[in-house]
Design an enzyme around this catalytic site. Structure first.
Site, mmCIF file in Angstrom:
data_model
loop_
_atom_site.group_PDB
_atom_site.id
_atom_site.type_symbol
_atom_site.label_atom_id
_atom_site.label_comp_id
_atom_site.label_asym_id
_atom_site.label_seq_id
_atom_site.Cartn_x
_atom_site.Cartn_y
_atom_site.Cartn_z
ATOM 1 N N ARG A 184 -2.297 -5.741 2.600
ATOM 2 C CA ARG A 184 -3.475 -5.823 3.453
ATOM 3 C C ARG A 184 -4.720 -5.281 2.750
ATOM 4 O O ARG A 184 -4.636 -4.556 1.769
ATOM 5 C CB ARG A 184 -3.235 -5.041 4.749
ATOM 6 C CG ARG A 184 -2.197 -5.673 5.651
ATOM 7 C CD ARG A 184 -1.968 -4.846 6.909
ATOM 8 N NE ARG A 184 -0.999 -5.502 7.791
ATOM 9 C CZ ARG A 184 -0.550 -4.981 8.926
ATOM 10 N NH1 ARG A 184 -0.982 -3.782 9.322
ATOM 11 N NH2 ARG A 184 0.327 -5.643 9.669
ATOM 12 N N HIS A 185 -5.879 -5.643 3.319
ATOM 13 C CA HIS A 185 -7.155 -5.115 2.840
ATOM 14 C C HIS A 185 -7.497 -3.865 3.648
ATOM 15 O O HIS A 185 -7.216 -3.811 4.844
ATOM 16 C CB HIS A 185 -8.257 -6.172 3.011
ATOM 17 C CG HIS A 185 -9.506 -5.853 2.264
ATOM 18 N ND1 HIS A 185 -10.435 -4.941 2.724
ATOM 19 C CD2 HIS A 185 -9.993 -6.322 1.078
ATOM 20 C CE1 HIS A 185 -11.440 -4.860 1.863
ATOM 21 N NE2 HIS A 185 -11.192 -5.685 0.855
ATOM 22 N N PRO A 186 -8.094 -2.860 3.020
ATOM 23 C CA PRO A 186 -8.382 -1.625 3.764
ATOM 24 C C PRO A 186 -9.484 -1.751 4.802
ATOM 25 O O PRO A 186 -9.580 -0.912 5.703
ATOM 26 C CB PRO A 186 -8.784 -0.638 2.665
ATOM 27 C CG PRO A 186 -9.262 -1.490 1.541
ATOM 28 C CD PRO A 186 -8.423 -2.739 1.596
#
EC number: 2.8.3.19
Length: 389
Positions: A236-238
């Site tokens: 995932r992207h933060p």
């Protein structure tokens, strides 16, 4: 009379002489960029088996591919830098060189009498680049380093992996080594530009540790803002959602929505427009707070068709999407060929030069890496001390 088109120069660094004392990966990668862009690079190797990576696999015949990739197009000479005769040859090289690159542990060049201050006395225009594990200064300057050690000590391993899994090395490549090489090249190019204005050389000090910290980007910013180290979040992207690997009917693929408009377009094209108005998912901060529920809802819709279908229709809707490819599949992409990113060197295929500059050729075939001391006799003659000549 037939007119001939003049040959293009080898590269923007054509005519540049680089003395390469680097070994293994982080330094040789930086000097290979210079070589690919036209520099003449003379690799100085120690007596015996030379650069350690000559003994690293995989092999094609007796050729180490590890060594070949970061030493293609260079010349090799074996010099014992503790021997007076060989030291004289080395100093003659330095007098004529534009760049000297080394990645010994700090202190080695001092003990040899070849630090920047000493060599600048005989060549004030010399660009002297040092790339090490932790830099020339600081309490860890003399700490031995390999890629995995730097990844561990930079924090990147603690930030990589899945929440329920162990800290993970960035695999598939030696990230910290390559950081050192890339930033060494950046420093050399910058110092060469400055020399055009000042006429003076410079000492460049880069490290694998510094480069890896610079590449940490959001993880360091997260710590700076919150005082807490970021948790591992898998793929995932933060800061954005959906930005992850998603399972289709047959296999996974990647979707990246960087704003609310793209998320709405995704929901429409996968036949789930209601998700765009669901209070849990309307804005990015809502989606980030409900990432697990979002992924489950999207994968429910995506399970109705194979990945190839979704890759086609989602792409046509203008939403960034991509397949999960292995190395062989990536190598065989038409895009890889179109960008000349697989070339032949020394009879084997390897990654090409990613820097494309107009007005210069980007050859599909490049000279291979040298055998140990292959150009030694010629170089000893070329750089013999004046009294020896």
């Amino acid at each position: 009379m037939t007119e001939t088109t003049p040959a293009k120069p080898k590269g923007p660094f054509d005519g540049l002489l680089v003395i390469d004392l680097t070994h293994v990966l982080n330094g040789p990668f930086g000097t290979t960029i210079l070589t690919d862009l036209g520099a003449r690079t003379i690799k100085i190797e120690p007596p015996g088996h030379g650069d350690d990576t000559r003994t690293y696999g995989p092999y094609v015949g007796d050729q180490s591919l590890y060594f070949s990739f970061v030493n293609r197009g260079k010349e090799s000479i074996v010099l014992n830098l503790k021997d007076e005769g060989d030291r004289a040859i080395f100093l003659e090289m330095v007098r004529k060189a534009d760049v000297l690159a080394e990645n010994f542990r700090p202190g080695v060049m001092d003990r040899l009498g070849f630090n920047y201050e000493e060599l600048a006395k005989i060549n004030p225009r010399l660009i002297y680049a040092s790339s090490s594990g932790f830099g020339q200064t600081g309490p860890l300057a003399h700490y031995p380093a390999y890629d995995t050690i730097v990844q561990a000590m930079s924090g990147i391993m603690m930030a990589t992996g899945f929440p329920d899994g162990p800290p993970t090395r960035v695999g598939g490549t030696s990230l910290s080594d390559l950081c050192g090489g890339v930033f060494m090249f950046c420093g050399i190019a910058s110092a060469l530009y400055a020399r055009e204005r000042t006429g003076k050389g410079a000492h460049i000090d880069v490290s694998m540790f510094d480069g890896t910290l610079a590449f940490l980007q959001h993880a360091l910013m997260c710590w700076s803002a919150t005082g807490k180290a970021p948790a591992r979040i898998g793929n995932r992207h933060p800061y954005m959602a959906p930005f992850d690997v998603f399972q289709a009917q047959d296999k996974p693929f990647v979707i990246c929505c960087g704003n609310d408009h793209l998320f709405k377009a995704l929901c429409d094209v996968i036949g789930a427009p209601e998700l765009a108005t669901d209070p849990r998912f309307v804005e990015n901060h809502d989606r980030m707070a409900n990432n697990d529920a979002l992924k489950a809802a999207l994968e429910k819709a995506l399970s109705k068709q194979p990945a190839a279908h979704w890759l086609d229709v989602i792409h046509k809707a203008g939403v960034p999407v991509g397949p999960l490819l292995d190395v062989a599949e990536a190598a065989n992409l038409p895009q890889t060929a179109a960008r000349n990113m697989l070339i032949k060197s020394g009879g084997v295929m390897m990654p090409g030069n990613p820097v494309k500059i107009s007005g210069y050729d980007d050859p599909h075939e490049r000279p291979g890496a040298p055998k140990l001391d292959e150009q030694g006799a010629a170089l000893r003659k070329e750089f013999a001390a004046p009294e020896a000549k």
